[in-house]
Design a protein around this motif. Structure first.
Motif, PDB file in Angstrom:
ATOM      1  N   MET A  16       3.856 -19.524 -35.407  1.00 22.03           N
ATOM      2  CA  MET A  16       3.758 -18.520 -34.240  1.00 22.03           C
ATOM      3  C   MET A  16       5.127 -17.846 -33.575  1.00 22.03           C
ATOM      4  O   MET A  16       5.598 -19.336 -33.105  1.00 22.03           O
ATOM      5  CB  MET A  16       1.883 -18.584 -33.916  1.00 22.03           C
ATOM      6  CG  MET A  16       0.887 -18.071 -34.800  1.00 22.03           C
ATOM      7  SD  MET A  16      -0.031 -17.425 -33.518  1.00 22.03           S
ATOM      8  CE  MET A  16      -1.510 -17.071 -35.077  1.00 22.03           C
ATOM      9  N   ALA A  17       5.063 -17.587 -33.437  1.00 21.33           N
ATOM     10  CA  ALA A  17       5.773 -16.625 -31.982  1.00 21.33           C
ATOM     11  C   ALA A  17       5.099 -17.153 -30.772  1.00 21.33           C
ATOM     12  O   ALA A  17       3.714 -17.270 -30.573  1.00 21.33           O
ATOM     13  CB  ALA A  17       6.932 -15.629 -32.088  1.00 21.33           C
ATOM     14  N   GLY A  18       5.712 -18.168 -29.646  1.00 21.29           N
ATOM     15  CA  GLY A  18       5.723 -18.129 -28.578  1.00 21.29           C
ATOM     16  C   GLY A  18       5.610 -19.413 -27.324  1.00 21.29           C
ATOM     17  O   GLY A  18       6.553 -19.961 -28.266  1.00 21.29           O
ATOM     18  N   PRO A  19       5.111 -19.776 -26.756  1.00 20.82           N
ATOM     19  CA  PRO A  19       5.998 -20.706 -26.050  1.00 20.82           C
ATOM     20  C   PRO A  19       5.411 -22.624 -26.938  1.00 20.82           C
ATOM     21  O   PRO A  19       6.778 -23.402 -26.806  1.00 20.82           O
ATOM     22  CB  PRO A  19       5.175 -21.350 -24.955  1.00 20.82           C
ATOM     23  CG  PRO A  19       4.654 -20.165 -24.550  1.00 20.82           C
ATOM     24  CD  PRO A  19       4.446 -19.655 -25.869  1.00 20.82           C
ATOM     25  N   PHE A  20       4.405 -22.288 -28.085  1.00 18.68           N
ATOM     26  CA  PHE A  20       4.750 -23.638 -28.792  1.00 18.68           C
ATOM     27  C   PHE A  20       4.401 -22.899 -30.296  1.00 18.68           C
ATOM     28  O   PHE A  20       4.968 -21.960 -30.423  1.00 18.68           O
ATOM     29  CB  PHE A  20       3.304 -24.149 -28.146  1.00 18.68           C
ATOM     30  CG  PHE A  20       3.805 -25.273 -27.336  1.00 18.68           C
ATOM     31  CD1 PHE A  20       4.207 -26.194 -26.974  1.00 18.68           C
ATOM     32  CD2 PHE A  20       2.533 -24.659 -25.981  1.00 18.68           C
ATOM     33  CE1 PHE A  20       3.696 -26.841 -25.783  1.00 18.68           C
ATOM     34  CE2 PHE A  20       2.573 -25.463 -25.044  1.00 18.68           C
ATOM     35  CZ  PHE A  20       4.036 -26.217 -24.739  1.00 18.68           C
ATOM     36  N   SER A  21       4.266 -23.631 -31.752  1.00 19.64           N
ATOM     37  CA  SER A  21       5.054 -23.193 -31.983  1.00 19.64           C
ATOM     38  C   SER A  21       4.183 -22.908 -32.785  1.00 19.64           C
ATOM     39  O   SER A  21       3.938 -21.818 -34.485  1.00 19.64           O
ATOM     40  CB  SER A  21       6.184 -24.181 -33.617  1.00 19.64           C
ATOM     41  OG  SER A  21       5.256 -25.807 -33.104  1.00 19.64           O
ATOM     42  N   SER A  22       2.432 -22.888 -32.359  1.00 15.17           N
ATOM     43  CA  SER A  22       1.046 -22.905 -33.841  1.00 15.17           C
ATOM     44  C   SER A  22       0.072 -22.848 -31.865  1.00 15.17           C
ATOM     45  O   SER A  22       0.813 -23.574 -30.879  1.00 15.17           O
ATOM     46  CB  SER A  22       0.846 -23.575 -34.316  1.00 15.17           C
ATOM     47  OG  SER A  22       1.016 -25.252 -34.082  1.00 15.17           O
ATOM     48  N   THR A  63      -5.925 -23.115 -18.052  1.00  7.23           N
ATOM     49  CA  THR A  63      -6.144 -21.842 -18.204  1.00  7.23           C
ATOM     50  C   THR A  63      -4.595 -21.259 -18.536  1.00  7.23           C
ATOM     51  O   THR A  63      -5.285 -20.487 -19.130  1.00  7.23           O
ATOM     52  CB  THR A  63      -6.276 -21.201 -16.827  1.00  7.23           C
ATOM     53  OG1 THR A  63      -7.454 -22.038 -15.909  1.00  7.23           O
ATOM     54  CG2 THR A  63      -6.683 -20.207 -17.059  1.00  7.23           C
ATOM     55  N   SER A  64      -3.456 -21.555 -18.758  1.00  8.09           N
ATOM     56  CA  SER A  64      -2.069 -20.803 -18.634  1.00  8.09           C
ATOM     57  C   SER A  64      -2.171 -21.514 -19.868  1.00  8.09           C
ATOM     58  O   SER A  64      -1.630 -19.600 -20.659  1.00  8.09           O
ATOM     59  CB  SER A  64      -0.752 -21.514 -17.801  1.00  8.09           C
ATOM     60  OG  SER A  64      -0.480 -21.078 -18.290  1.00  8.09           O
ATOM     61  N   HIS A  65      -1.701 -21.875 -20.623  1.00  2.00           N
ATOM     62  CA  HIS A  65      -1.631 -22.201 -22.260  1.00  2.00           C
ATOM     63  C   HIS A  65      -2.854 -21.510 -23.037  1.00  2.00           C
ATOM     64  O   HIS A  65      -2.034 -21.309 -24.326  1.00  2.00           O
ATOM     65  CB  HIS A  65      -2.209 -23.157 -22.287  1.00  2.00           C
ATOM     66  CG  HIS A  65      -0.254 -23.788 -21.817  1.00  2.00           C
ATOM     67  ND1 HIS A  65       0.640 -23.651 -22.419  1.00  2.00           N
ATOM     68  CD2 HIS A  65      -0.299 -25.273 -21.156  1.00  2.00           C
ATOM     69  CE1 HIS A  65       1.724 -23.925 -21.589  1.00  2.00           C
ATOM     70  NE2 HIS A  65       1.358 -25.261 -20.834  1.00  2.00           N
ATOM     71  N   ARG A  66      -3.812 -21.539 -22.331  1.00  8.07           N
ATOM     72  CA  ARG A  66      -4.942 -20.665 -22.867  1.00  8.07           C
ATOM     73  C   ARG A  66      -4.684 -19.015 -23.253  1.00  8.07           C
ATOM     74  O   ARG A  66      -4.927 -18.487 -23.894  1.00  8.07           O
ATOM     75  CB  ARG A  66      -6.496 -21.204 -22.337  1.00  8.07           C
ATOM     76  CG  ARG A  66      -7.407 -22.566 -22.800  1.00  8.07           C
ATOM     77  CD  ARG A  66      -8.834 -22.486 -22.353  1.00  8.07           C
ATOM     78  NE  ARG A  66      -9.054 -22.283 -21.245  1.00  8.07           N
ATOM     79  CZ  ARG A  66      -9.122 -23.249 -19.975  1.00  8.07           C
ATOM     80  NH1 ARG A  66      -9.143 -24.574 -20.604  1.00  8.07           N
ATOM     81  NH2 ARG A  66      -8.773 -23.165 -19.205  1.00  8.07           N
ATOM     82  N   GLY A  67      -4.093 -19.060 -22.125  1.00 11.79           N
ATOM     83  CA  GLY A  67      -3.790 -17.830 -22.048  1.00 11.79           C
ATOM     84  C   GLY A  67      -2.426 -17.272 -22.834  1.00 11.79           C
ATOM     85  O   GLY A  67      -2.113 -16.412 -23.591  1.00 11.79           O
ATOM     86  N   ASN A  68      -1.482 -18.620 -23.312  1.00 15.77           N
ATOM     87  CA  ASN A  68      -0.683 -18.477 -24.076  1.00 15.77           C
ATOM     88  C   ASN A  68      -1.528 -18.249 -25.262  1.00 15.77           C
ATOM     89  O   ASN A  68      -0.618 -17.369 -26.470  1.00 15.77           O
ATOM     90  CB  ASN A  68       0.378 -19.810 -24.399  1.00 15.77           C
ATOM     91  CG  ASN A  68       1.665 -19.578 -23.475  1.00 15.77           C
ATOM     92  OD1 ASN A  68       1.212 -20.986 -23.291  1.00 15.77           O
ATOM     93  ND2 ASN A  68       0.803 -18.467 -22.451  1.00 15.77           N
ATOM     94  N   VAL A  69      -2.506 -18.728 -26.228  1.00 10.00           N
ATOM     95  CA  VAL A  69      -3.177 -19.267 -27.004  1.00 10.00           C
ATOM     96  C   VAL A  69      -3.494 -17.382 -27.271  1.00 10.00           C
ATOM     97  O   VAL A  69      -3.314 -16.683 -28.176  1.00 10.00           O
ATOM     98  CB  VAL A  69      -4.711 -19.766 -27.597  1.00 10.00           C
ATOM     99  CG1 VAL A  69      -4.989 -19.805 -28.709  1.00 10.00           C
ATOM    100  CG2 VAL A  69      -3.600 -21.100 -27.050  1.00 10.00           C
ATOM    101  N   VAL A  70      -4.512 -16.437 -26.445  1.00 14.68           N
ATOM    102  CA  VAL A  70      -4.565 -15.694 -26.431  1.00 14.68           C
ATOM    103  C   VAL A  70      -3.354 -14.630 -26.876  1.00 14.68           C
ATOM    104  O   VAL A  70      -4.045 -13.682 -27.533  1.00 14.68           O
ATOM    105  CB  VAL A  70      -5.509 -15.258 -25.264  1.00 14.68           C
ATOM    106  CG1 VAL A  70      -5.131 -13.446 -24.612  1.00 14.68           C
ATOM    107  CG2 VAL A  70      -6.791 -15.769 -24.472  1.00 14.68           C
ATOM    108  N   ALA A  71      -2.336 -14.117 -26.045  1.00 14.50           N
ATOM    109  CA  ALA A  71      -1.252 -13.438 -26.790  1.00 14.50           C
ATOM    110  C   ALA A  71      -1.023 -14.148 -27.783  1.00 14.50           C
ATOM    111  O   ALA A  71      -0.553 -12.761 -28.921  1.00 14.50           O
ATOM    112  CB  ALA A  71       0.041 -13.767 -25.510  1.00 14.50           C
ATOM    113  N   MET A  72      -0.909 -15.339 -28.348  1.00 18.85           N
ATOM    114  CA  MET A  72      -0.255 -15.697 -29.996  1.00 18.85           C
ATOM    115  C   MET A  72      -1.244 -15.071 -30.804  1.00 18.85           C
ATOM    116  O   MET A  72      -0.662 -14.157 -31.645  1.00 18.85           O
ATOM    117  CB  MET A  72      -1.049 -17.520 -30.098  1.00 18.85           C
ATOM    118  CG  MET A  72       1.039 -17.796 -29.445  1.00 18.85           C
ATOM    119  SD  MET A  72       0.788 -19.739 -29.283  1.00 18.85           S
ATOM    120  CE  MET A  72       1.318 -20.321 -30.497  1.00 18.85           C
TER     121      MET A  72
END
Length: 157
Positions: free
Chosen positions: A30-36, A125-134
Motif C-alpha cells: 500500500m501507499a503510505g509511510p510504510f509499504s504495508s 497513535t501517529s502510526h495507527r493514524g497512518n493505518v486508518v489512512a491506508m
C-alpha cells in the motif's frame, strides 16, 4: 502514566482485531509511510521494544527488524510485550523516575519515565493514524481508537 500505556495496548489490540477481519489487506502493498499495514505495525512494535529497553536502562540491544505475517501474530507479540511493560510500569514507584539512555547514535539523554511512556503512546497513535489512512485509501473501513473510546470501554481506569 499507567492509564496512558493501557490505552496504547488497548488501541493496538482493537486495531489488530479489526484488521483480522481483512486478512488479505494486512500484508498487501500500500501507499503510505510504510509499504504495508504489516510493516507499519512491525515498526510500532520495534520502536516499543527499543523504548522499553531504554526504560529498563538495559545494556542489551532491543533486537532487529520484526516481521508479522498476520494481524493475529502481531496481536500476540503486542499482547506479550504489553503485559511485560505493564508489569514493569506497575513496579516503578513514580513516573518522575529519571531514565538515562543512549540513542542508536550513542548520544546520551535523560527523561522521566512518564515522558518516555508518553512518547511511546504518541508514536503508536501517529502510526495507527497512518493505518486508518491506508485502509480508507484502499476502500476498507476502520475502527475508532481514540482515547475517549478507551475511557468509555474502561470506565474504572
Amino acid at each position: 502514566m499507567n492509564q496512558l500505556y493501557d490505552y496504547h495496548v488497548w488501541a493496538n489490540e482493537r486495531m489488530l482485531d479489526h484488521l483480522a477481519s481483512y486478512p488479505s489487506v494486512f500484508t498487501k502493498p500500500m501507499a503510505g509511510p510504510f509499504s504495508s499495514i504489516a510493516r507499519t505495525f512491525e515498526h510500532i512494535y520495534d520502536v516499543d521494544r527499543i523504548w522499553f529497553s531504554r526504560m529498563k536502562e538495559s545494556s542489551e540491544p532491543a533486537g532487529g527488524e520484526t516481521t508479522f505475517s498476520t494481524a493475529a501474530e502481531a496481536k500476540k507479540a503486542f499482547t506479550d510485550l504489553g503485559k511485560e511493560m505493564s508489569r514493569f510500569l506497575q513496579e516503578v514507584r513514580s513516573g518522575d523516575t529519571m531514565i538515562n539512555y543512549r540513542t542508536k547514535e550513542e548520544m546520551l539523554f535523560q527523561n522521566t519515565l512518564s515522558e518516555l511512556v508518553t512518547h511511546v503512546v504518541n508514536h503508536g497513535t501517529s502510526h495507527r493514524g497512518n493505518v486508518v489512512a491506508m485502509l480508507r485509501t484502499a476502500g476498507y473501513g476502520s475502527c475508532p481508537t481514540d482515547f475517549i473510546y478507551f475511557l468509555r470501554d474502561n470506565p474504572s481506569t
